[in-house]
Design a protein around this motif. Structure first.
Motif, PDB file in Angstrom:
ATOM      1  N   MET A 131      61.841  39.380   0.324  1.00 53.73           N
ATOM      2  CA  MET A 131      62.950  39.571   1.264  1.00 53.73           C
ATOM      3  C   MET A 131      62.982  40.993   1.796  1.00 53.73           C
ATOM      4  SD  MET A 131      64.195  36.549   1.439  1.00 53.73           S
ATOM      5  CE  MET A 131      65.423  37.040   2.624  1.00 53.73           C
ATOM      6  N   ASP A 132      62.610  41.961   0.973  1.00 52.89           N
ATOM      7  CA  ASP A 132      62.553  43.351   1.444  1.00 52.89           C
ATOM      8  C   ASP A 132      61.573  43.483   2.604  1.00 52.89           C
ATOM      9  OD1 ASP A 132      64.376  44.144  -0.480  1.00 52.89           O
ATOM     10  OD2 ASP A 132      62.848  44.904  -1.875  1.00 52.89           O
ATOM     11  N   LYS A 140      62.970  36.450   9.950  1.00 53.34           N
ATOM     12  CA  LYS A 140      63.616  35.373   9.210  1.00 53.34           C
ATOM     13  C   LYS A 140      62.555  34.345   8.836  1.00 53.34           C
ATOM     14  CE  LYS A 140      68.033  36.538   9.410  1.00 53.34           C
ATOM     15  NZ  LYS A 140      68.825  36.799   8.182  1.00 53.34           N
ATOM     16  N   ALA A 141      62.804  33.616   7.741  1.00 56.01           N
ATOM     17  CA  ALA A 141      61.848  32.608   7.293  1.00 56.01           C
ATOM     18  C   ALA A 141      62.591  31.427   6.698  1.00 56.01           C
ATOM     19  CB  ALA A 141      60.888  33.205   6.257  1.00 56.01           C
ATOM     20  N   ILE A 142      61.905  30.268   6.695  1.00 63.69           N
ATOM     21  CA  ILE A 142      62.439  29.084   6.018  1.00 63.69           C
ATOM     22  C   ILE A 142      61.853  29.032   4.610  1.00 63.69           C
ATOM     23  CG2 ILE A 142      62.694  26.581   6.042  1.00 63.69           C
ATOM     24  CD1 ILE A 142      62.128  26.607   9.029  1.00 63.69           C
ATOM     25  N   PHE A 143      62.716  28.810   3.622  1.00 61.36           N
ATOM     26  CA  PHE A 143      62.285  28.656   2.235  1.00 61.36           C
ATOM     27  C   PHE A 143      62.499  27.195   1.846  1.00 61.36           C
ATOM     28  CE2 PHE A 143      63.034  33.073   2.801  1.00 61.36           C
ATOM     29  CZ  PHE A 143      62.157  33.724   1.946  1.00 61.36           C
ATOM     30  N   LEU A 157      68.352  30.381  -5.881  1.00 55.26           N
ATOM     31  CA  LEU A 157      68.665  29.847  -4.548  1.00 55.26           C
ATOM     32  C   LEU A 157      69.767  30.681  -3.905  1.00 55.26           C
ATOM     33  CD1 LEU A 157      68.030  27.503  -2.552  1.00 55.26           C
ATOM     34  CD2 LEU A 157      70.066  26.377  -3.454  1.00 55.26           C
ATOM     35  N   GLU A 158      70.762  31.040  -4.687  1.00 54.79           N
ATOM     36  CA  GLU A 158      71.836  31.899  -4.170  1.00 54.79           C
ATOM     37  C   GLU A 158      71.279  33.227  -3.689  1.00 54.79           C
ATOM     38  OE1 GLU A 158      76.046  31.420  -6.132  1.00 54.79           O
ATOM     39  OE2 GLU A 158      74.553  31.548  -7.720  1.00 54.79           O
ATOM     40  N   LEU A 159      70.320  33.770  -4.418  1.00 57.01           N
ATOM     41  CA  LEU A 159      69.700  35.040  -4.034  1.00 57.01           C
ATOM     42  C   LEU A 159      69.032  34.925  -2.671  1.00 57.01           C
ATOM     43  CD1 LEU A 159      68.738  37.922  -4.625  1.00 57.01           C
ATOM     44  CD2 LEU A 159      66.804  36.931  -5.897  1.00 57.01           C
ATOM     45  N   ILE A 160      68.246  33.885  -2.480  1.00 53.74           N
ATOM     46  CA  ILE A 160      67.578  33.688  -1.184  1.00 53.74           C
ATOM     47  C   ILE A 160      68.605  33.530  -0.079  1.00 53.74           C
ATOM     48  CG2 ILE A 160      66.104  32.132   0.156  1.00 53.74           C
ATOM     49  CD1 ILE A 160      64.637  31.472  -2.470  1.00 53.74           C
ATOM     50  N   HIS A 161      69.594  32.701  -0.327  1.00 54.42           N
ATOM     51  CA  HIS A 161      70.633  32.437   0.675  1.00 54.42           C
ATOM     52  C   HIS A 161      71.411  33.706   1.010  1.00 54.42           C
ATOM     53  CE1 HIS A 161      73.800  30.309   2.824  1.00 54.42           C
ATOM     54  NE2 HIS A 161      74.689  30.878   2.024  1.00 54.42           N
ATOM     55  N   ASN A 162      71.815  34.454  -0.013  1.00 54.02           N
ATOM     56  CA  ASN A 162      72.618  35.654   0.210  1.00 54.02           C
ATOM     57  C   ASN A 162      71.841  36.754   0.918  1.00 54.02           C
ATOM     58  OD1 ASN A 162      74.805  34.437  -1.023  1.00 54.02           O
ATOM     59  ND2 ASN A 162      74.427  35.363  -3.019  1.00 54.02           N
ATOM     60  N   ARG A 163      70.525  36.717   0.806  1.00 51.50           N
ATOM     61  CA  ARG A 163      69.699  37.721   1.475  1.00 51.50           C
ATOM     62  C   ARG A 163      69.221  37.270   2.844  1.00 51.50           C
ATOM     63  NH1 ARG A 163      65.962  41.795  -1.602  1.00 51.50           N
ATOM     64  NH2 ARG A 163      66.229  42.553   0.542  1.00 51.50           N
ATOM     65  N   GLY A 164      69.748  36.161   3.324  1.00 53.49           N
ATOM     66  CA  GLY A 164      69.476  35.760   4.700  1.00 53.49           C
ATOM     67  C   GLY A 164      68.361  34.763   4.887  1.00 53.49           C
ATOM     68  N   GLY A 165      67.820  34.217   3.789  1.00 50.41           N
ATOM     69  CA  GLY A 165      66.788  33.196   3.929  1.00 50.41           C
ATOM     70  C   GLY A 165      67.374  31.879   4.400  1.00 50.41           C
ATOM     71  N   ILE A 166      66.612  31.137   5.204  1.00 50.43           N
ATOM     72  CA  ILE A 166      67.019  29.816   5.683  1.00 50.43           C
ATOM     73  C   ILE A 166      66.467  28.786   4.698  1.00 50.43           C
ATOM     74  CG2 ILE A 166      67.076  28.247   7.640  1.00 50.43           C
ATOM     75  CD1 ILE A 166      68.201  31.119   8.166  1.00 50.43           C
ATOM     76  N   ILE A 167      67.346  27.981   4.131  1.00 47.87           N
ATOM     77  CA  ILE A 167      66.918  27.034   3.090  1.00 47.87           C
ATOM     78  C   ILE A 167      66.479  25.715   3.710  1.00 47.87           C
ATOM     79  CG2 ILE A 167      67.564  25.870   0.960  1.00 47.87           C
ATOM     80  CD1 ILE A 167      67.631  28.934   0.813  1.00 47.87           C
ATOM     81  N   GLU A 198      75.894  22.193  -2.882  1.00 46.88           N
ATOM     82  CA  GLU A 198      76.734  22.624  -4.002  1.00 46.88           C
ATOM     83  C   GLU A 198      76.574  24.116  -4.292  1.00 46.88           C
ATOM     84  OE1 GLU A 198      75.666  20.210  -7.306  1.00 46.88           O
ATOM     85  OE2 GLU A 198      76.371  18.329  -6.396  1.00 46.88           O
ATOM     86  N   VAL A 199      75.347  24.598  -4.200  1.00 48.18           N
ATOM     87  CA  VAL A 199      75.064  25.987  -4.583  1.00 48.18           C
ATOM     88  C   VAL A 199      75.405  26.968  -3.464  1.00 48.18           C
ATOM     89  CG1 VAL A 199      73.233  27.607  -5.239  1.00 48.18           C
ATOM     90  CG2 VAL A 199      73.291  25.306  -6.234  1.00 48.18           C
ATOM     91  N   THR A 200      75.066  26.626  -2.229  1.00 50.27           N
ATOM     92  CA  THR A 200      75.204  27.583  -1.126  1.00 50.27           C
ATOM     93  C   THR A 200      76.360  27.278  -0.177  1.00 50.27           C
ATOM     94  OG1 THR A 200      73.759  26.394   0.433  1.00 50.27           O
ATOM     95  CG2 THR A 200      72.695  27.870  -1.168  1.00 50.27           C
ATOM     96  N   GLY A 201      76.861  26.044  -0.233  1.00 50.90           N
ATOM     97  CA  GLY A 201      77.902  25.657   0.711  1.00 50.90           C
ATOM     98  C   GLY A 201      77.349  25.179   2.034  1.00 50.90           C
ATOM     99  N   GLU A 202      76.021  25.161   2.189  1.00 53.64           N
ATOM    100  CA  GLU A 202      75.379  24.726   3.434  1.00 53.64           C
ATOM    101  C   GLU A 202      74.321  23.663   3.131  1.00 53.64           C
ATOM    102  OE1 GLU A 202      73.899  28.054   5.611  1.00 53.64           O
ATOM    103  OE2 GLU A 202      75.807  29.147   5.550  1.00 53.64           O
ATOM    104  N   THR A 203      74.138  22.749   4.064  1.00 54.20           N
ATOM    105  CA  THR A 203      73.153  21.686   3.912  1.00 54.20           C
ATOM    106  C   THR A 203      71.902  22.017   4.714  1.00 54.20           C
ATOM    107  OG1 THR A 203      74.954  20.078   3.719  1.00 54.20           O
ATOM    108  CG2 THR A 203      72.763  19.203   4.149  1.00 54.20           C
ATOM    109  N   PRO A 204      70.701  21.847   4.145  1.00 57.16           N
ATOM    110  CA  PRO A 204      69.478  22.128   4.898  1.00 57.16           C
ATOM    111  C   PRO A 204      69.368  21.288   6.172  1.00 57.16           C
ATOM    112  CG  PRO A 204      68.993  21.912   2.563  1.00 57.16           C
ATOM    113  CD  PRO A 204      70.429  21.483   2.747  1.00 57.16           C
TER     114      PRO A 204
END
Length: 303
Positions: A131-132, A140-143, A157-167, A198-204
């Motif tokens: 992410m750095d 930006k990238a899709i994970f 997963l929260e880490l990726i989401h909170n750092r701006g990754g697209i799940i 459940e984890v991020t509040g957003e659906t892929p």
């Protein structure tokens, strides 16, 4: 006695008149002096505008300046928060049948690539430097994540989401889906939708089948769930490399650049050598004139 009384009365009257004249002169002088010390409102500095006194019988606290009135009109519920306050990304691109990213308009930059990473989330020691590097290149990238990994480590997963990754959704067990029953494919895809929510509040909104093998049933279930189905158009082949291999960075860059074209959908993985090579890879792509598409700017339908 009468003469004396009359004279006394005249003297007292004269003294009274003289005293009254003296008082009037003094009051007139005081008023003039007071006016001379006041600065007209028009002569005050612009940084300190004159404020009118409150009307009689009304306290200064009851007087609202225009700025105070405007602030009072905006209640907390009027302020944009959460998703409403986030940046809105226009839909500038779509995906074609080769899974390349194509501009919707001829004027939109076509020399772009889509960055994707499969099979996570695995390790914070890989995710953070990855992410750095993305942040460094404003990319930006899709994970594409697997459900069983999310269940084991939802904090990653929260880490990726909170750092701006697209799940993205990569199925629950990373199995070949094309030969499975519709019920099993449905479970493999929808269970990931649910746990990510459940984890991020957003659906892929993006789905990539493991091994690129979703079959017709995978495409059907993806569509039912509002997911854009994709595989890739450029493979980094990082999954074929081993820790003992030498020159992994050079091999990865060669693998990507030998297939590179406008709209490339680049497949990579959350692997140590990929993370190590990423900065050099992105610098190389930028040197060739490419930029990195924001996945949120891609329409959720194929053309």
């Amino acid at each position: 006695m009468k003469k004396v009384g009359k004279a006394t009365t005249l003297l007292l009257l004269a003294a009274f008149l003289l005293s009254a004249c003296s008082n009037n002169v003094g009051n007139s002088g005081n008023t003039a002096a007071g006016n001379a010390t006041q600065t007209p409102a028009s002569a005050q500095p612009a940084s300190a505008p004159a404020q009118a006194d409150p009307p009689a019988g009304e306290s200064p606290a009851a007087q609202a300046t225009p700025a105070t009135t405007a602030e009072a009109a905006v209640t907390p519920t009027d302020q944009p928060t959460g998703a409403a306050a986030s940046e809105e990304v226009p839909l500038l691109y779509h995906m074609n049948k080769n899974y390349d990213i194509i501009p919707n308009d001829a004027a939109t930059n076509k020399k772009i690539v889509l960055l994707t990473f499969d099979d996570g989330p695995k390790d914070a020691e890989l995710i953070n430097p990855l992410m750095d590097t993305l942040d460094k290149h404003k990319a930006k990238a899709i994970f594409f994540v697997n459900g069983y990994r999310v269940k084991e480590h939802p904090e990653l997963l929260e880490l990726i989401h909170n750092r701006g990754g697209i799940i993205g959704n990569h199925s629950w067990d990373h199995i070949v889906l094309k030969d499975k029953s519709e019920a099993e494919v449905k479970k493999q895809i929808e269970d990931v939708q649910n746990i990510v929510k459940e984890v991020t509040g957003e659906t892929p909104v993006f789905f990539r089948p493991p091994h690129g093998a979703g079959g017709d049933v995978g495409k059907k279930i993806a569509a039912v769930n509002g997911l854009l189905y994709m595989t890739w158009s450029v493979g980094s082949l990082d999954w074929e490399m081993k820790e003992k291999d030498t020159d992994k960075t050079e091999k990865l860059i060669t693998n990507v650049t030998s297939q590179l074209h406008s709209g490339s959908n680049i497949l990579m993985h959350e692997l140590p050598w990929t993370v190590e090579a990423l900065d050099t890879l992105l610098t190389t792509l930028e040197g060739k004139g490419y930029s990195f598409v924001d996945p949120r700017s891609i329409e959720l339908k194929m053309r």
